[in-house]
Design an enzyme around this catalytic site. Structure first.
Site, PDB file in Angstrom:
ATOM      1  N   HIS A  76       0.803  -1.217   0.000  1.00 35.76           N
ATOM      2  CA  HIS A  76       0.000   0.000   0.000  1.00 35.76           C
ATOM      3  C   HIS A  76       0.838   1.271   0.000  1.00 35.76           C
ATOM      4  O   HIS A  76       0.607   2.153  -0.819  1.00 35.76           O
ATOM      5  CB  HIS A  76      -1.054   0.032   1.099  1.00 35.76           C
ATOM      6  CG  HIS A  76      -2.030   1.138   0.836  1.00 35.76           C
ATOM      7  ND1 HIS A  76      -3.015   1.027  -0.102  1.00 35.76           N
ATOM      8  CD2 HIS A  76      -2.087   2.405   1.278  1.00 35.76           C
ATOM      9  CE1 HIS A  76      -3.656   2.179  -0.210  1.00 35.76           C
ATOM     10  NE2 HIS A  76      -3.118   3.036   0.617  1.00 35.76           N
ATOM     11  N   TYR A 131       1.862   5.272  -2.411  1.00 38.11           N
ATOM     12  CA  TYR A 131       2.211   6.641  -2.026  1.00 38.11           C
ATOM     13  C   TYR A 131       3.625   7.000  -2.452  1.00 38.11           C
ATOM     14  O   TYR A 131       3.947   8.171  -2.639  1.00 38.11           O
ATOM     15  CB  TYR A 131       1.969   6.845  -0.520  1.00 38.11           C
ATOM     16  CG  TYR A 131       0.493   6.881  -0.289  1.00 38.11           C
ATOM     17  CD1 TYR A 131      -0.220   8.063  -0.493  1.00 38.11           C
ATOM     18  CD2 TYR A 131      -0.220   5.719  -0.005  1.00 38.11           C
ATOM     19  CE1 TYR A 131      -1.594   8.097  -0.369  1.00 38.11           C
ATOM     20  CE2 TYR A 131      -1.599   5.747   0.116  1.00 38.11           C
ATOM     21  CZ  TYR A 131      -2.275   6.941  -0.070  1.00 38.11           C
ATOM     22  OH  TYR A 131      -3.639   6.966   0.018  1.00 38.11           O
ATOM     23  N   HIS A 161      -9.572   0.474 -11.239  1.00 38.78           N
ATOM     24  CA  HIS A 161      -9.187   1.429 -10.196  1.00 38.78           C
ATOM     25  C   HIS A 161      -7.691   1.717 -10.270  1.00 38.78           C
ATOM     26  O   HIS A 161      -7.243   2.860 -10.173  1.00 38.78           O
ATOM     27  CB  HIS A 161      -9.541   0.856  -8.816  1.00 38.78           C
ATOM     28  CG  HIS A 161      -8.935   1.623  -7.679  1.00 38.78           C
ATOM     29  ND1 HIS A 161      -9.405   2.859  -7.281  1.00 38.78           N
ATOM     30  CD2 HIS A 161      -7.895   1.349  -6.849  1.00 38.78           C
ATOM     31  CE1 HIS A 161      -8.674   3.310  -6.276  1.00 38.78           C
ATOM     32  NE2 HIS A 161      -7.745   2.409  -5.986  1.00 38.78           N
ATOM     33  N   PHE A 162      -6.930   0.651 -10.461  1.00 38.74           N
ATOM     34  CA  PHE A 162      -5.480   0.765 -10.507  1.00 38.74           C
ATOM     35  C   PHE A 162      -5.052   1.669 -11.664  1.00 38.74           C
ATOM     36  O   PHE A 162      -4.172   2.506 -11.526  1.00 38.74           O
ATOM     37  CB  PHE A 162      -4.907  -0.643 -10.712  1.00 38.74           C
ATOM     38  CG  PHE A 162      -3.513  -0.781 -10.244  1.00 38.74           C
ATOM     39  CD1 PHE A 162      -3.241  -0.803  -8.890  1.00 38.74           C
ATOM     40  CD2 PHE A 162      -2.467  -0.903 -11.140  1.00 38.74           C
ATOM     41  CE1 PHE A 162      -1.938  -0.937  -8.432  1.00 38.74           C
ATOM     42  CE2 PHE A 162      -1.165  -1.032 -10.695  1.00 38.74           C
ATOM     43  CZ  PHE A 162      -0.903  -1.048  -9.331  1.00 38.74           C
ATOM     44  N   HIS A 163      -5.727   1.511 -12.794  1.00 41.50           N
ATOM     45  CA  HIS A 163      -5.350   2.313 -13.968  1.00 41.50           C
ATOM     46  C   HIS A 163      -5.768   3.775 -13.826  1.00 41.50           C
ATOM     47  O   HIS A 163      -5.149   4.661 -14.388  1.00 41.50           O
ATOM     48  CB  HIS A 163      -5.937   1.709 -15.240  1.00 41.50           C
ATOM     49  CG  HIS A 163      -5.180   0.502 -15.703  1.00 41.50           C
ATOM     50  ND1 HIS A 163      -5.465  -0.765 -15.264  1.00 41.50           N
ATOM     51  CD2 HIS A 163      -4.123   0.374 -16.545  1.00 41.50           C
ATOM     52  CE1 HIS A 163      -4.612  -1.625 -15.826  1.00 41.50           C
ATOM     53  NE2 HIS A 163      -3.787  -0.960 -16.602  1.00 41.50           N
ATOM     54  N   ARG A 175     -10.835 -10.717 -12.189  1.00 36.94           N
ATOM     55  CA  ARG A 175      -9.499 -10.248 -12.555  1.00 36.94           C
ATOM     56  C   ARG A 175      -8.518 -11.408 -12.390  1.00 36.94           C
ATOM     57  O   ARG A 175      -8.901 -12.514 -12.043  1.00 36.94           O
ATOM     58  CB  ARG A 175      -9.082  -9.067 -11.684  1.00 36.94           C
ATOM     59  CG  ARG A 175      -8.896  -9.398 -10.225  1.00 36.94           C
ATOM     60  CD  ARG A 175      -8.555  -8.145  -9.409  1.00 36.94           C
ATOM     61  NE  ARG A 175      -8.680  -8.382  -7.979  1.00 36.94           N
ATOM     62  CZ  ARG A 175      -7.719  -8.121  -7.103  1.00 36.94           C
ATOM     63  NH1 ARG A 175      -6.580  -7.627  -7.518  1.00 36.94           N
ATOM     64  NH2 ARG A 175      -7.903  -8.327  -5.817  1.00 36.94           N
ATOM     65  N   ARG A 176      -7.238 -11.154 -12.645  1.00 31.63           N
ATOM     66  CA  ARG A 176      -6.156 -12.133 -12.486  1.00 31.63           C
ATOM     67  C   ARG A 176      -6.340 -13.360 -13.383  1.00 31.63           C
ATOM     68  O   ARG A 176      -5.779 -14.405 -13.121  1.00 31.63           O
ATOM     69  CB  ARG A 176      -6.084 -12.645 -11.030  1.00 31.63           C
ATOM     70  CG  ARG A 176      -5.668 -11.628 -10.017  1.00 31.63           C
ATOM     71  CD  ARG A 176      -5.217 -12.367  -8.763  1.00 31.63           C
ATOM     72  NE  ARG A 176      -4.824 -11.463  -7.703  1.00 31.63           N
ATOM     73  CZ  ARG A 176      -5.514 -11.303  -6.573  1.00 31.63           C
ATOM     74  NH1 ARG A 176      -6.630 -11.960  -6.385  1.00 31.63           N
ATOM     75  NH2 ARG A 176      -5.076 -10.489  -5.654  1.00 31.63           N
TER      76      ARG A 176
END
Length: 556
Positions: A220, A224, A371-373, A436-437
């Site tokens: 996580h 950041y 979300h990641f993209h 996913r995955r």
């Protein structure tokens, strides 16, 4: 102040940036292959499969591209704000670069040879070749050497300027590196003490739960580590480009300290679906997760305050008059503004992911990929693109030509459109239930699943169109990078030289305590101990008394 950077420092920064863009080129190509494989429009050759491509895509873009680019940016900014590097700092930066690069090359060889299709999260009990984990360890150690050399440069400056606050850019750089070092201890521990002995057959089993918890302890704050350099550009670079100054020096510093405190002890929010971690600890880390919203909102407030005060100074009247006074024709500004804008839906999606009952719905679906993209692939990546347009000309002492500026506009617009199409489709498909995955599953042609892919937006075709636009945009970016490196005309007159924009920051009223690193690192460690010691202790205790380890699996 001399605008140029020391030649040796610029060589160091450029080398990092060049490696970043080589990784970017290969990584985006892998992304293009993925959307076509999922669309069943492409058959891979027998020696290559979807999971190799997926692992390469994740590792090259999320780890390699970001890390090298960040170091290129930080090295340039530190050399500019604190003065040129001493021979030791430079030497250690090169050693760090070499160690990272050896790790990267070894990892890529392992992935492409089919020995490491364990995806970007390298979850146990999937087992890669031991050399893949050695490669990861080398990569992390390389970043530490690189980071400590920058900290060394900062310490030298502090000794010369006793009692004065460091420039905002340097302060933020140190916060970013401290965050990275503390966070990457988790991945170093699991790789050295769990994965490497297990993958080389020195031990038979691995404690899966412990390895995942240590991974997410790192995973996580890694987000950041990508975000903070983007925030540095927002706080320090953007105000200068639009002709304003930093809204509040102490607010900017405080927000970075809050990120340092609250982005590490929150890994369990990625493990809400895992058994064996009691709900109390998941709840505690979820609360700490929501604390990160505070510095994010402080950043948003600060940015818009800068935009408004600057716009009004330039004669903007009425409620939104200031908005039209911003330099929209300057690609250095517009690229980063669009990146910020994308962070609004990205952040909202993050709040959904961290909420236990909503996580139940989206956890194992394409929603997470979307979300990641829309968080890393747009706000972070696009801020990096916006920096690249002037950073490379600044380092190569070439002009930022009109042609490149036009190409840059086309590049950010196409990237935005591609990401909007692809990410929106992924979010919707995820809500419907697409997993996913996995390369693709229609659950044995089950009618309910076939319906998911029939919408206008919820469609493999939409994802593929978005992905193709993104790939074309990436190629355009590579052209811009090559031009800035090799073919743009050399700057001759003073006006031709590209500046490294650093806004004025008023430190008069900034409390000294904000730069008391031992205090903040101490508090961060206390929070980590509170959030992690008991649950990790329990995992070790159970494992010790009732051995529950897993053997390695190779499913590819």
């Amino acid at each position: 102040m001399n605008n140029r950077i020391n030649k040796k420092d610029s060589k160091l920064a450029l080398t990092n940036i060049i490696v970043a863009y080589i990784a970017f080129l290969i990584g985006t190509f892998c992304g293009l292959l993925q959307v076509f494989i999922r669309n069943k429009a492409l058959e891979l050759p027998s020696w290559l499969d979807y999971y190799q491509v997926l692992t390469a895509h994740g590792v090259l873009l999320a780890l390699v591209f970001t890390t090298y680019f960040i170091f290129g940016f930080l090295i340039t900014g530190m050399s500019k704000t604190l003065g040129e590097f001493g021979p030791k700092v430079r030497l250690f930066s090169w050693i760090g670069f070499i160690v990272m690069t050896v790790g990267t090359l070894l990892a890529v060889v392992m992935i492409l040879s089919g020995e490491a299709s364990v995806l970007y999260t390298f979850y146990a009990p999937l087992q890669a070749s031991g050399w893949f984990y050695v490669a990861l360890a080398l990569f992390v150690v390389g970043t530490w050497i690189n980071g400590f050399s920058l900290i060394g440069h900062y310490i030298v400056w502090k000794k010369k300027h006793k009692g004065s606050l460091s420039p905002l850019f340097a302060f933020m750089t140190i916060a970013t590196i401290v965050l990275w070092v503390i966070a990457s201890l988790g991945v170093a521990v699991t790789v050295l003490f769990q994965f490497i002995p297990w993958a080389f057959g020195l031990v038979d089993t691995i404690n899966v739960e412990l390895s995942r918890s240590l991974f997410w302890y790192f995973g996580h704050p890694l987000v950041y580590f990508w975000l903070l350099p983007a925030y540095m550009a927002w706080y320090v670079v953007v105000p200068k480009i639009i002709g304003g100054k930093v809204f509040s020096d102490s607010l900017a510093r405080l927000s970075f300290i809050l990120f340092l405190l609250f982005s590490i002890p929150v890994g369990f929010h990625h493990q809400l679906q895992e058994p064996g971690i009691s709900s109390f600890w998941k709840f505690l880390q979820t609360v700490l997760t929501f604390m990160v919203i505070i510095p994010s909102l402080m950043t948003a407030f600060s940015m818009f305050a800068t935009f408004e005060t600057t716009g009004r100074k330039k004669g903007g009247t009425g409620l939104f008059g200031w908005f039209f006074k911003l330099p929209w024709k300057d690609v250095r500004f517009t690229s980063i503004f669009i990146a910020m804008f994308f962070f609004i839906p990205g952040g909202a999606g993050g709040i959904i992911n961290a909420s236990f009952s909503l996580n139940e719905i989206i956890h194992n679906t394409l929603w997470v990929v979307g979300h990641f993209h829309i968080t890393v692939g747009t706000p972070v990546a696009m801020t990096f693109f916006g920096l690249t347009f002037w950073l490379i000309p600044y380092l190569t002492e070439r002009k930022l030509t009109k042609v490149v500026q036009k190409l840059a506009f086309i590049q950010i617009i196409t990237w935005s459109i591609g990401m909007l199409l692809m990410s929106t489709a992924m979010h919707i498909l995820g809500l419907l239930g697409a997993p996913r995955r996995t390369a693709y599953t229609d659950y044995a042609n089950h009618p309910a699943t076939l319906e998911w892919f029939n919408g206008i937006l919820s469609n493999h075709v939409t994802v593929a169109i978005g992905g193709s636009i993104l790939f074309l945009s990436a190629m355009l970016l590579i052209i811009i990078v090559l031009q800035s490196l090799f073919t743009s005309p050399k700057a001759v007159t003073k006006e031709d030289f590209v500046e490294f924009p650093i806004a004025e920051s008023d430190v008069e009223n900034t409390p000294k305590i904000l730069e008391n690193w031992w205090l903040w690192i101490g508090i961060a460690l206390v929070l980590i101990v509170i959030a992690y010691s008991i649950p990790l202790g329990n995992m070790l205790h159970h494992h010790h008394h009732t051995p529950t380890g897993s053997e390695g699996f190779k499913t590819w």
